[in-house]
Design a protein around this motif. Sequence first.
Motif, PDB file in Angstrom:
ATOM      1  N   VAL A 149      42.111   8.136  11.773  1.00  0.00           N
ATOM      2  CA  VAL A 149      42.418   7.434  10.410  1.00  0.00           C
ATOM      3  C   VAL A 149      42.510   5.798  10.656  1.00  0.00           C
ATOM      4  CG1 VAL A 149      43.589   6.686   8.378  1.00  0.00           C
ATOM      5  CG2 VAL A 149      43.127   9.064   9.025  1.00  0.00           C
ATOM      6  N   LEU A 150      43.630   5.591  11.827  1.00  0.00           N
ATOM      7  CA  LEU A 150      43.674   4.116  12.192  1.00  0.00           C
ATOM      8  C   LEU A 150      41.988   3.516  12.725  1.00  0.00           C
ATOM      9  CD1 LEU A 150      47.017   3.984  13.840  1.00  0.00           C
ATOM     10  CD2 LEU A 150      46.129   2.964  11.790  1.00  0.00           C
ATOM     11  N   LEU A 151      41.433   4.052  13.559  1.00  0.00           N
ATOM     12  CA  LEU A 151      40.187   3.919  14.106  1.00  0.00           C
ATOM     13  C   LEU A 151      39.231   3.643  13.138  1.00  0.00           C
ATOM     14  CD1 LEU A 151      39.925   5.960  17.295  1.00  0.00           C
ATOM     15  CD2 LEU A 151      40.297   3.493  17.152  1.00  0.00           C
ATOM     16  N   MET A 152      39.143   4.389  11.981  1.00  0.00           N
ATOM     17  CA  MET A 152      38.278   4.160  10.900  1.00  0.00           C
ATOM     18  C   MET A 152      38.685   3.093   9.960  1.00  0.00           C
ATOM     19  SD  MET A 152      36.737   8.041  10.025  1.00  0.00           S
ATOM     20  CE  MET A 152      38.406   8.769  10.071  1.00  0.00           C
ATOM     21  N   THR A 153      40.017   2.829   9.781  1.00  0.00           N
ATOM     22  CA  THR A 153      40.531   1.825   8.802  1.00  0.00           C
ATOM     23  C   THR A 153      40.088   0.526   9.299  1.00  0.00           C
ATOM     24  OG1 THR A 153      42.258   3.532   8.197  1.00  0.00           O
ATOM     25  CG2 THR A 153      42.646   1.031   7.745  1.00  0.00           C
TER      26      THR A 153
END
Length: 202
Positions: free
Chosen positions: A39-43
């Motif tokens: 999720v962090l990598l996409m956010t």
Amino acid sequence: EITTRLVGSEMCIRDRSRAVEDKIRIYGIGEGKNALVKVLLMTVPLWLVGVLVYAVGCLVSGKYHLSFLWFDREVLPGTLLLAAVIAAYFQLIYTISGESTRGTIVLLAVNVFQIMASGVVIPTAYLPELFGKIGTFFPLTFWDSYYLKLLFFGIKGQETRQLILMFVVLFAASVLWAKAAGYFGKVERKEQKKGGLSLIHI
């Protein structure tokens, strides 16, 4: 803006997903941390795209004295929260799909249907009545409304709380689904091993 990020980020997810999954398996990270890393990598790229578009809009508005968009510090954290929710949504779809390539196809199909039914491309007045009714329940409709209010009118605490709740629900659902899939996968592998051993003894 929302539709651009929804469709454009699919390639980012597909390119990074498998490499990230391989590294996570090597280090033995649990499902919760696994989902959080993804999720962090996409956010981050989603947020950067949103901020970039907002900055360009502010520059154009200021240069031509249009006064329809101006810099507001609240837009930055608001866009970050929205990007995190969209990333959690992507993560849930990919977790349910179980495979990166299939997840991309499913995500694209769902997004196209949401875009059409929510009236982002074609106004709902020109669509069948059924589209207008079901479109109000899609996440894309809420995200689009939230982002427009964030840019031009300001948002209320209730809308922010709704977005936070949506993130928690989507993220928790992806983690629980991944844990359930992992558990049933282990059970299935054990059964296959037992079946293989039985055939050897026979």
